[in-house]
Write a protein that holds these residues in place. Structure first.
Motif, PDB file in Angstrom:
ATOM      1  N   UNK A  34       0.821  -1.125   0.147  1.00 55.55           N
ATOM      2  CA  UNK A  34       0.021  -0.118   0.008  1.00 55.55           C
ATOM      3  C   UNK A  34       0.872   1.299   0.064  1.00 55.55           C
ATOM      4  N   UNK A  35       2.201   1.178   0.519  1.00 56.41           N
ATOM      5  CA  UNK A  35       2.887   2.419   0.654  1.00 56.41           C
ATOM      6  C   UNK A  35       3.819   2.519  -0.755  1.00 56.41           C
ATOM      7  N   UNK A  36       3.725   1.561  -1.729  1.00 60.99           N
ATOM      8  CA  UNK A  36       4.689   1.643  -2.914  1.00 60.99           C
ATOM      9  C   UNK A  36       3.674   2.018  -4.135  1.00 60.99           C
ATOM     10  N   UNK A  37       2.340   2.256  -3.892  1.00 60.46           N
ATOM     11  CA  UNK A  37       1.500   2.663  -4.958  1.00 60.46           C
ATOM     12  C   UNK A  37       1.865   3.751  -5.926  1.00 60.46           C
ATOM     13  N   UNK A  38       2.059   3.740  -6.772  1.00 52.58           N
ATOM     14  CA  UNK A  38       2.605   4.964  -7.826  1.00 52.58           C
ATOM     15  C   UNK A  38       1.246   5.346  -8.525  1.00 52.58           C
ATOM     16  N   UNK A  39       0.231   4.937  -8.753  1.00 55.82           N
ATOM     17  CA  UNK A  39      -1.021   4.961  -9.526  1.00 55.82           C
ATOM     18  C   UNK A  39      -2.107   4.165  -8.688  1.00 55.82           C
ATOM     19  N   UNK A  40      -3.242   4.778  -8.541  1.00 53.74           N
ATOM     20  CA  UNK A  40      -4.433   3.905  -8.098  1.00 53.74           C
ATOM     21  C   UNK A  40      -4.253   3.754  -6.619  1.00 53.74           C
ATOM     22  N   UNK A  41      -4.659   2.507  -5.877  1.00 55.53           N
ATOM     23  CA  UNK A  41      -4.749   2.280  -4.594  1.00 55.53           C
ATOM     24  C   UNK A  41      -4.829   1.011  -4.294  1.00 55.53           C
ATOM     25  N   UNK A  42      -4.442   0.388  -3.295  1.00 58.92           N
ATOM     26  CA  UNK A  42      -4.258  -1.046  -2.838  1.00 58.92           C
ATOM     27  C   UNK A  42      -5.488  -1.430  -2.306  1.00 58.92           C
ATOM     28  N   UNK A  43      -6.285  -0.632  -1.666  1.00 59.45           N
ATOM     29  CA  UNK A  43      -7.703  -0.932  -1.295  1.00 59.45           C
ATOM     30  C   UNK A  43      -8.656  -1.142  -2.382  1.00 59.45           C
ATOM     31  N   UNK A  44      -8.463  -0.744  -3.595  1.00 60.88           N
ATOM     32  CA  UNK A  44      -9.233  -1.041  -4.735  1.00 60.88           C
ATOM     33  C   UNK A  44      -9.373  -2.703  -4.797  1.00 60.88           C
ATOM     34  N   UNK A  45      -8.386  -3.405  -4.473  1.00 57.50           N
ATOM     35  CA  UNK A  45      -8.836  -5.014  -4.532  1.00 57.50           C
ATOM     36  C   UNK A  45      -9.975  -5.599  -3.489  1.00 57.50           C
ATOM     37  N   UNK A  46     -11.094  -5.736  -3.833  1.00 57.23           N
ATOM     38  CA  UNK A  46     -12.061  -6.045  -3.036  1.00 57.23           C
ATOM     39  C   UNK A  46     -12.683  -7.398  -3.698  1.00 57.23           C
ATOM     40  N   UNK A  47     -13.527  -8.088  -2.899  1.00 54.47           N
ATOM     41  CA  UNK A  47     -13.867  -9.503  -3.381  1.00 54.47           C
ATOM     42  C   UNK A  47     -15.013  -9.212  -4.461  1.00 54.47           C
ATOM     43  N   UNK A  48     -14.798  -9.989  -5.536  1.00 53.57           N
ATOM     44  CA  UNK A  48     -15.440  -9.915  -6.537  1.00 53.57           C
ATOM     45  C   UNK A  48     -15.301  -8.568  -7.570  1.00 53.57           C
ATOM     46  N   UNK A  49     -14.587  -7.752  -7.253  1.00 52.36           N
ATOM     47  CA  UNK A  49     -14.059  -6.525  -8.160  1.00 52.36           C
ATOM     48  C   UNK A  49     -13.539  -7.168  -9.246  1.00 52.36           C
ATOM     49  N   UNK A  50     -12.474  -8.311  -9.374  1.00 53.07           N
ATOM     50  CA  UNK A  50     -11.564  -8.624 -10.348  1.00 53.07           C
ATOM     51  C   UNK A  50     -10.648  -7.429 -10.619  1.00 53.07           C
ATOM     52  N   UNK A  51     -10.155  -6.824  -9.677  1.00 55.03           N
ATOM     53  CA  UNK A  51      -9.111  -5.532  -9.968  1.00 55.03           C
ATOM     54  C   UNK A  51      -7.939  -6.277  -9.866  1.00 55.03           C
ATOM     55  N   UNK A  52      -6.660  -5.675 -10.478  1.00 49.64           N
ATOM     56  CA  UNK A  52      -5.473  -6.212 -10.323  1.00 49.64           C
ATOM     57  C   UNK A  52      -4.316  -5.109 -10.541  1.00 49.64           C
ATOM     58  N   UNK A  53      -3.351  -5.279  -9.440  1.00 48.57           N
ATOM     59  CA  UNK A  53      -2.234  -4.352  -9.306  1.00 48.57           C
ATOM     60  C   UNK A  53      -1.063  -4.795 -10.268  1.00 48.57           C
TER      61      UNK A  53
END
Length: 413
Positions: A129-148
Motif C-alpha cells: 500500500x505504501x509503494x503505489x505509484x498510481x491507484x490504490x491497494x484498497x481497490x482490491x475487493x472481493x468480486x471486483x476482479x481488479x489487479x495491481x
C-alpha cells in the motif's frame, strides 16, 4: 617508566633522525601505503554492505521473511495457521496468499507471477500500500476482479490504470471446442513500484477470493511470515509447520533468493580479497624499508651484540619498530576509512555539483544514492589483516638483523 631494552631501542630507532633520508621516506611510504589500503578496504566493504542491505530491504518489501506452504493440496484452515503464527513472539505479522504463474495479455503479452492476497492482512507482511505509484491497494475487493501491476510489468504490457488485462493460467478446462486454457479478464486498478526489477516486472497482485474462483480452489497456497529477526526465518517457519496438521514445505528469504543472496556475498568476499592486495603492497614497502634500515644499522647491531644483546633480542628490536609502523598505518587507515565512509554521500554530491554530472541517474538505476553500512566484523577483519601483514613483513628483516656477525660489521668502521 621501565621498558624492556628491545622496546626502548626499537622506539628510539623509530624516533631518531636517520643518516639516510631515503630510509625515512620509505618508512613514511610504508605507513601511507598501509593506511591507504585500510581506508579503501573499510570504505569499499561499507559500500558493498550498503548495497546488499538496500537490495535485501527492497526485495523483502514484497517477499516475506518465511513461507509455510501446503504440500500438494490447498491449505484450507489457513485462519488457524495465522492464529498459531501470531501466538509466536518471534512473528511480527502473518498473511495468507495464493501464487500461480500466468500469461498476462494486454496490447502486448508478458508472463508474470500472480499473487492473491487478503488486503486487510497484507500490510502485516509487505509495504504494498505504501509503494503505489498510481491507484490504490484498497481497490482490491472481493468480486471486483481488479489487479495491481508492477510498474515495469504495466509498461511491458502497454496498460495503465483503467485498462483491462487478460490473465491466462497454465490450467486447462474442457469446452465444446476441446481443452482450453483457463483465463479471466481483470481491470488494472493500480500500479506499484518496489524499486527491484524482478518484482516490478514479474508480479501482479489480485484479491485472493477472486483468484480462488478463477482457479476453482478452496483455501490458500500457504501463509507468509514477517519476523522481528529475519535471520531466524527458517527456524520460525519450521516450528510453525510442526504445529499444524498435515505436511508443509518451509522456505525462507535466503532460500527463495539463494542465487542473489550468494552472488552478493561472493562479490563482497572477492572484492575484499582483491583490495587486501593494497595493504599487501604497503607491507612489501615495509619489508624494503626495514631491510634498508638493517643495512644502515649494521654497526649499531654489532655494538649491541658485543654488549650482550642476544640474536633474539636484536630480532625483537626491529620487530618492534616494524610492528609500530604497521600499527600507525592501521590506525591512520581506520580513522580515514571511518571518516570517508561517514562523508561519502557528501563527497558524491560535491563531485556531481563540481562537474555538473549525475553519477547514478534515476532513469538508469533504482538506487540513486550511495548507501553505506559499516559493519563491525568487516572493520575488525580489515584491521586484523593489516596488523598481521605488517607483523609478517617484519620477520625477514629482523631475522636478517639477528644473523649479523659483529666482527664482520665492525671490520671497516
Amino acid at each position: 617508566m621501565f621498558k624492556p631494552v628491545q622496546v626502548a631501542i626499537g622506539l628510539r630507532y623509530l624516533r631518531a633522525k636517520r643518516r639516510n633520508g631515503f630510509i625515512s621516506f620509505i618508512s613514511l611510504a610504508s605507513i601511507l601505503g598501509i593506511a591507504l589500503g585500510v581506508t579503501v578496504l573499510i570504505t569499499t566493504m561499507a559500500v558493498m554492505s550498503g548495497f546488499q542491505k538496500e537490495i535485501r530491504d527492497r526485495l523483502l518489501q514484497f517477499a516475506a521473511h518465511a513461507t509455510v506452504v501446503a504440500d500438494g493440496v490447498p491449505m484450507q484452515d489457513w485462519r488457524h495457521a495465522l492464529e498459531v503464527a501470531k501466538q509466536d513472539p518471534r512473528v511480527a505479522g502473518a498473511a495468507p496468499f495464493i501464487e500461480t504463474e500466468a500469461l498476462l495479455s494486454g496490447p502486448r503479452k508478458q508472463p508474470a507471477m500472480v499473487r492473491g492476497i487478503e488486503p486487510a492482512l497484507e500490510d502485516e507482511v509487505s509495504v504494498l500500500s505504501q509503494k503505489m505509484k498510481r491507484g490504490a491497494a484498497d481497490t482490491l475487493t472481493d468480486g471486483s476482479y481488479n489487479i495491481l501491476l508492477g510498474q515495469e510489468l504495466a509498461l511491458w504490457l502497454g496498460v495503465d490504470v483503467g485498462d483491462q488485462v487478460t490473465v491466462m493460467l497454465p490450467e486447462f478446462q474442457g469446452t465444446p471446442m476441446g481443452a482450453m486454457p483457463r483465463y479471466k479478464r481483470f481491470t488494472v486498478s493500480g500500479v506499484f513500484e518496489a524499486g527491484y526489477n524482478e518484482i516490478d516486472r514479474g508480479l501482479a497482485v489480485v484479491h485472493m477470493a477472486d483468484l480462488q474462483r478463477v482457479l476453482r480452489m478452496d483455501g490458500a497456497s500457504g501463509v507468509r511470515l514477517m519476523l522481528h529477526d529475519m535471520d531466524r526465518a527458517y527456524e520460525v517457519a519450521r516450528d510453525l509447520a510442526l504445529q499444524l496438521p498435515g505436511f508443509y514445505r518451509v522456505s525462507d528469504w535466503t532460500r527463495e533468493n539463494a542465487n542473489l543472496y550468494h552472488s552478493l556475498k561472493m562479490e563482497k568476499t572477492v572484492m575484499g580479497i582483491l583490495l587486501s592486495l593494497i595493504i599487501l603492497m604497503g607491507a612489501f614497502t615495509l619489508v624494503n624499508s626495514q631491510v634498508m634500515l638493517v643495512t644502515d644499522k649494521q654497526a649499531d647491531i654489532a655494538i649491541l651484540r658485543t654488549l650482550g644483546l642476544t640474536p633474539g633480542g636484536v630480532m625483537q628490536v626491529f620487530m618492534v619498530q616494524g610492528t609500530l609502523i604497521g600499527i600507525i598505518g592501521t590506525v591512520l587507515g581506520f580513522i580515514g576509512g571511518v571518516t570517508l565512509t561517514w562523508n561519502l554521500e557528501r563527497i558524491l554530491d560535491g563531485i556531481e555539483a563540481l562537474f555538473n554530472i549525475t553519477l547514478l541517474p534515476e532513469d538508469v538505476y533504482y538506487i540513486t544514492g550511495l548507501p553505506t553500512d559499516m559493519q563491525t566484523p568487516d572493520v575488525v577483519t580489515t584491521l586484523v589483516i593489516a596488523l598481521v601483514m605488517s607483523f609478517l613483513a617484519t620477520l625477514y628483516p629482523a631475522w636478517r638483523a639477528a644473523r649479523t656477525q659483529p666482527a664482520e660489521a665492525l671490520r671497516y668502521e
